[in-house]
Design an enzyme around this catalytic site. Structure first.
Site, mmCIF file in Angstrom:
data_model
loop_
_atom_site.group_PDB
_atom_site.id
_atom_site.type_symbol
_atom_site.label_atom_id
_atom_site.label_comp_id
_atom_site.label_asym_id
_atom_site.label_seq_id
_atom_site.Cartn_x
_atom_site.Cartn_y
_atom_site.Cartn_z
ATOM 1 N N HIS A 125 -0.016 -3.156 1.705
ATOM 2 C CA HIS A 125 -0.747 -2.063 2.363
ATOM 3 C C HIS A 125 0.159 -1.383 3.399
ATOM 4 C CE1 HIS A 125 -5.078 -0.625 3.341
ATOM 5 N NE2 HIS A 125 -4.201 0.351 3.533
ATOM 6 N N ARG A 135 -7.496 2.431 -2.125
ATOM 7 C CA ARG A 135 -8.231 1.238 -1.738
ATOM 8 C C ARG A 135 -8.332 0.290 -2.925
ATOM 9 N NH1 ARG A 135 -7.144 2.552 2.579
ATOM 10 N NH2 ARG A 135 -8.441 2.849 4.430
ATOM 11 N N GLU A 195 -7.473 -8.412 1.191
ATOM 12 C CA GLU A 195 -6.122 -8.370 1.740
ATOM 13 C C GLU A 195 -5.973 -9.387 2.870
ATOM 14 O OE1 GLU A 195 -5.228 -4.324 2.800
ATOM 15 O OE2 GLU A 195 -5.307 -3.644 0.718
#
Length: 319
Positions: free
Chosen positions: A282, A234, A263
């Protein structure tokens, strides 16, 4: 019981709907983004399949009918677990759907950084054919790799990197490497010792109050000059401003980030200016196989709960 999707950005949810249909359930797809959306649209639901929508204490207290939240993925940082427990809501995740994908992605980032793959590709395409631009590169067996977090994914990554010759040290508050499960090739160390000793640091811990900005300016400064940092967990675990500054002055030789605190990474982030920072969107979790597994397991967990069966992946204890 009524099942709904609070939100989902996948191209389709055919796998989930097939499982629900076979079990005799219908599950409408909502498009909740905010607390207000959830409060307005999920009031009649008993079970929610959730991707990003925020289940805060305010939301949970406003949904007395809700009994289960199943989150797409491993992390549950968009769900207030203490509030869910207080509200009697069972929260579940899918901790094992993309273990090999995430660990493989971390391996790829590590090797791309330490072997200078990206800058050398750019150099060759620019007409320069000179390995000297990559100097220095060190043999893998001479480097120490430090892991913060030794859960399923961290241990998989450790095994793969051990096979490549790296020496490994690790830190985890809840797990000690041992011979019984074959992880005794990882030397357990205190966190401050790991920062000082490791040539490469890889993060595999969850994001919570204890780990937010765990890798801050002080931790980065304590790292070996020329160390590398890899994060597929994370983004909020790293103080990105401090990392960008350390990359700019060369204290950190490179970073590989699959996750960032916000993000997509904001256009004004100083990380964009650091050519020694590899950034991916991601995607570490993704393969066609993992995506299908995730969808299947989320739906099956909801069906188990709806039928009164024991769930497989609880992350809290409802009170």
């Amino acid at each position: 019981m009524r099942i709904v999707f609070s939100d989902l950005d996948h191209a389709d949810h055919d796998i989930e709907q097939a499982i629900f249909s076979e079990a005799g359930f219908e599950a409408p797809l909502l498009a909740c983004r905010s607390e207000d959306d959830l409060i307005a649209q999920v009031a009649a639901a008993d079970i929610v399949l959730n991707q990003y929508a925020p289940f805060t204490r305010r939301v949970l207290e406003a949904l007395p009918r809700l009994k289960q939240i199943v989150r797409y993925g491993v992390g549950v940082n968009n769900v207030d677990l203490e509030a869910a427990s207080d509200a009697g809501v069972q929260v579940c995740n899918v901790p094992d759907y993309g273990m090999h994908e995430v660990s493989d992605h971390a391996v790829a980032l590590t090797l791309a950084l330490t072997r200078r793959i990206v800058p050398m590709n750019a150099s060759c395409r620019a007409g320069r054919w000179n390995y000297i631009e990559a100097v220095p590169i060190r043999r893998q067996s001479t480097q120490t790799l430090g892991l913060i977090g030794l859960g399923r994914i961290g241990r998989l990554y450790a095994a793969k990197m051990h096979a490549l010759g790296f020496a490994l040290v690790g830190h985890d508050r809840f797990y000690t490497p041992n011979a019984a499960d074959g992880t005794d090739f990882i030397t357990p160390v205190a966190l401050d010792a790991l920062f000082r000793q490791a040539d490469i640091i890889a993060l595999f811990c969850p994001l919570n109050d204890d780990t937010h900005h765990l890798v801050d300016a002080a931790a980065i400064e304590s790292m070996r000059p020329g160390a590398y940092l890899v994060n597929t967990s994370r983004g909020g675990i790293i103080d990105e401003a401090a990392l960008a500054e350390a990359l700019a002055r060369g204290h950190i030789a490179g970073a590989g980030l699959d996750t960032t605190e916000h993000e997509p990474l904001t256009p004004d982030s100083p990380l964009w200016a650091q050519h020694n920072c590899l950034i991916t969107p991601h995607m570490a979790w993704y393969s066609e196989d993992a995506a299908q597994e995730l969808k299947r397991k989320v739906a099956e967990e909801a069906v188990r709960f709806a039928r009164g069966e024991a769930v497989m992946w609880p992350v809290n204890t409802p009170r």
